[in-house]
Design a protein around this motif. Sequence first.
Motif, PDB file in Angstrom:
ATOM      1  N   LEU A  67       0.830  -1.201   0.000  1.00 24.80           N
ATOM      2  CA  LEU A  67       0.000   0.000   0.000  1.00 24.80           C
ATOM      3  C   LEU A  67       0.870   1.259   0.000  1.00 24.80           C
ATOM      4  N   VAL A  68       1.892   1.247   0.830  1.00 22.41           N
ATOM      5  CA  VAL A  68       2.789   2.403   0.879  1.00 22.41           C
ATOM      6  C   VAL A  68       3.477   2.592  -0.472  1.00 22.41           C
ATOM      7  N   ARG A  69       3.920   1.480  -1.071  1.00 20.53           N
ATOM      8  CA  ARG A  69       4.595   1.566  -2.377  1.00 20.53           C
ATOM      9  C   ARG A  69       3.656   2.142  -3.437  1.00 20.53           C
ATOM     10  N   MET A  70       2.398   1.727  -3.411  1.00 19.43           N
ATOM     11  CA  MET A  70       1.442   2.226  -4.401  1.00 19.43           C
ATOM     12  C   MET A  70       1.162   3.711  -4.209  1.00 19.43           C
ATOM     13  N   ALA A  71       1.144   4.177  -2.964  1.00 24.17           N
ATOM     14  CA  ALA A  71       0.933   5.605  -2.715  1.00 24.17           C
ATOM     15  C   ALA A  71       2.053   6.425  -3.342  1.00 24.17           C
ATOM     16  N   GLY A  72       3.284   5.940  -3.220  1.00 24.22           N
ATOM     17  CA  GLY A  72       4.402   6.649  -3.827  1.00 24.22           C
ATOM     18  C   GLY A  72       4.426   6.519  -5.333  1.00 24.22           C
ATOM     19  N   ARG A  73       3.939   5.399  -5.844  1.00 19.46           N
ATOM     20  CA  ARG A  73       3.975   5.152  -7.281  1.00 19.46           C
ATOM     21  C   ARG A  73       2.888   5.915  -8.020  1.00 19.46           C
ATOM     22  N   GLU A  74       1.687   5.940  -7.465  1.00 23.44           N
ATOM     23  CA  GLU A  74       0.534   6.500  -8.162  1.00 23.44           C
ATOM     24  C   GLU A  74       0.226   7.950  -7.790  1.00 23.44           C
ATOM     25  N   LEU A  75       0.703   8.398  -6.627  1.00 24.50           N
ATOM     26  CA  LEU A  75       0.373   9.745  -6.179  1.00 24.50           C
ATOM     27  C   LEU A  75       1.641  10.599  -6.114  1.00 24.50           C
ATOM     28  N   ARG A 100       3.153  21.194   7.420  1.00 21.94           N
ATOM     29  CA  ARG A 100       2.749  22.602   7.495  1.00 21.94           C
ATOM     30  C   ARG A 100       1.572  22.895   6.554  1.00 21.94           C
ATOM     31  N   LEU A 101       0.545  22.076   6.694  1.00 22.55           N
ATOM     32  CA  LEU A 101      -0.647  22.216   5.873  1.00 22.55           C
ATOM     33  C   LEU A 101      -1.807  22.736   6.710  1.00 22.55           C
ATOM     34  N   ASP A 102      -2.796  23.277   6.024  1.00 22.64           N
ATOM     35  CA  ASP A 102      -4.053  23.542   6.720  1.00 22.64           C
ATOM     36  C   ASP A 102      -4.832  22.233   6.787  1.00 22.64           C
ATOM     37  N   ARG A 103      -5.865  22.216   7.612  1.00 23.99           N
ATOM     38  CA  ARG A 103      -6.595  20.976   7.841  1.00 23.99           C
ATOM     39  C   ARG A 103      -7.247  20.448   6.567  1.00 23.99           C
ATOM     40  N   PHE A 104      -7.795  21.344   5.748  1.00 22.22           N
ATOM     41  CA  PHE A 104      -8.461  20.905   4.521  1.00 22.22           C
ATOM     42  C   PHE A 104      -7.472  20.241   3.563  1.00 22.22           C
ATOM     43  N   SER A 105      -6.279  20.811   3.418  1.00 21.85           N
ATOM     44  CA  SER A 105      -5.284  20.228   2.506  1.00 21.85           C
ATOM     45  C   SER A 105      -4.850  18.849   2.990  1.00 21.85           C
ATOM     46  N   GLY A 106      -4.676  18.722   4.299  1.00 21.41           N
ATOM     47  CA  GLY A 106      -4.318  17.411   4.837  1.00 21.41           C
ATOM     48  C   GLY A 106      -5.427  16.403   4.634  1.00 21.41           C
ATOM     49  N   ALA A 107      -6.666  16.839   4.835  1.00 19.90           N
ATOM     50  CA  ALA A 107      -7.807  15.948   4.635  1.00 19.90           C
ATOM     51  C   ALA A 107      -7.921  15.541   3.172  1.00 19.90           C
ATOM     52  N   THR A 108      -7.621  16.450   2.263  1.00 20.62           N
ATOM     53  CA  THR A 108      -7.689  16.133   0.836  1.00 20.62           C
ATOM     54  C   THR A 108      -6.683  15.044   0.479  1.00 20.62           C
ATOM     55  N   ALA A 109      -5.448  15.171   0.951  1.00 15.81           N
ATOM     56  CA  ALA A 109      -4.433  14.145   0.692  1.00 15.81           C
ATOM     57  C   ALA A 109      -4.865  12.806   1.273  1.00 15.81           C
ATOM     58  N   PHE A 110      -5.475  12.847   2.443  1.00 16.09           N
ATOM     59  CA  PHE A 110      -5.928  11.628   3.103  1.00 16.09           C
ATOM     60  C   PHE A 110      -7.020  10.940   2.280  1.00 16.09           C
TER      61      PHE A 110
END
Length: 347
Positions: A67-75, A100-110
């Motif tokens: 899963l971690v590898r795919m996150a780095g590969r695809e995102l 150093r993100l705002d909450r919305f940006s962190g939530a978007t990445a999540f």
Amino acid sequence: MDGVDDFEQALGRVLAAGAAGRDGDAETDGAASVLAGAGERWVDVAAEAYARIRQQAHARGWEAPDLVRMAGRELTPRHLRLAEGLEQGRDLAEFVARERLDRFSGATAFVEVLHLYARLPRIPALTGGGPAPATPGQGKVLGRIRALLAKAESTGYPEEAEALTAKAQHLMARHSIDAALAAGGHTGPGSRRIGVDRPYEGAKALLLDAVATANRCATVWSADFGFSTVVGHDGDLEAVELLYTSLLVQADRALHGGRVSRSRDFRESFLVAYASRIRQRLTEAAGEEEAAGTRTAPDLLPVLAARDLAVQRETERLFPATTTSRLKGRDADGWVQGERAADRARL
């Protein structure tokens, strides 16, 4: 619990948009807004959603490193750091603060990471070979192999690197023979996935196959997912990963040591030739150890044949349908340089 339910519904809309072939940007923003607006519980809401999506991915065959590898590969690298942190037990608030993100940006990445995990297809689940009788000094042997390869990677003298790598392969083959004799026919093969990273994945998968074949293992390359599944007995799997990683380091150093700009065809031809020559060298080294083993243990050949057959059957069970691909070297100079680098590599 409303925050959990609201986010689950919003996340469901993201997944539905992806399943329908839409980009889902609006749905992703909506889910991120719901999560970011969940107040003090937003981290707990994220943790519950992550646990559910991760469990579902695991049920489809995906292990945590995959899963971690795919996150780095695809995102993006940022998504990779998020995925690594989640697997290490860090919560979303830590990620937001560290990046150093705002909450919305962190939530978007999540949300984007969850969307990726949720749409991954089913893959063969990894298998373990079961407990095997410990061979005398097993841990010490693997420690010696690691030390030899580390020295091979660090030296600036090609001849020394070649000698050290060859010594490591002999030691690996001898260790495999000892393990086979100790186990008899009482243990089955297992499997593990090893990342095959861009660029030149085909040539790197070829190198991994060369290492695996010489060490009585089989590989199946999943090009779309950036990994190869290696099937073999436990000690052999460990040795294959160690040697493959070391040879990649040595190949990269040889390829870029002169710091001369090379064409893509040169680099790919270099790596294909490197893998081809490494296959020859490893096979010769393993054959020498097998010949020596049969002189002292007459029953060795039937034991090794049984283990090879078990690996073949397990590979066919995991992958009943595979295809074969060919790689061509298009640059003559790259091919020659790759063979020379393989001759200098420490086995």
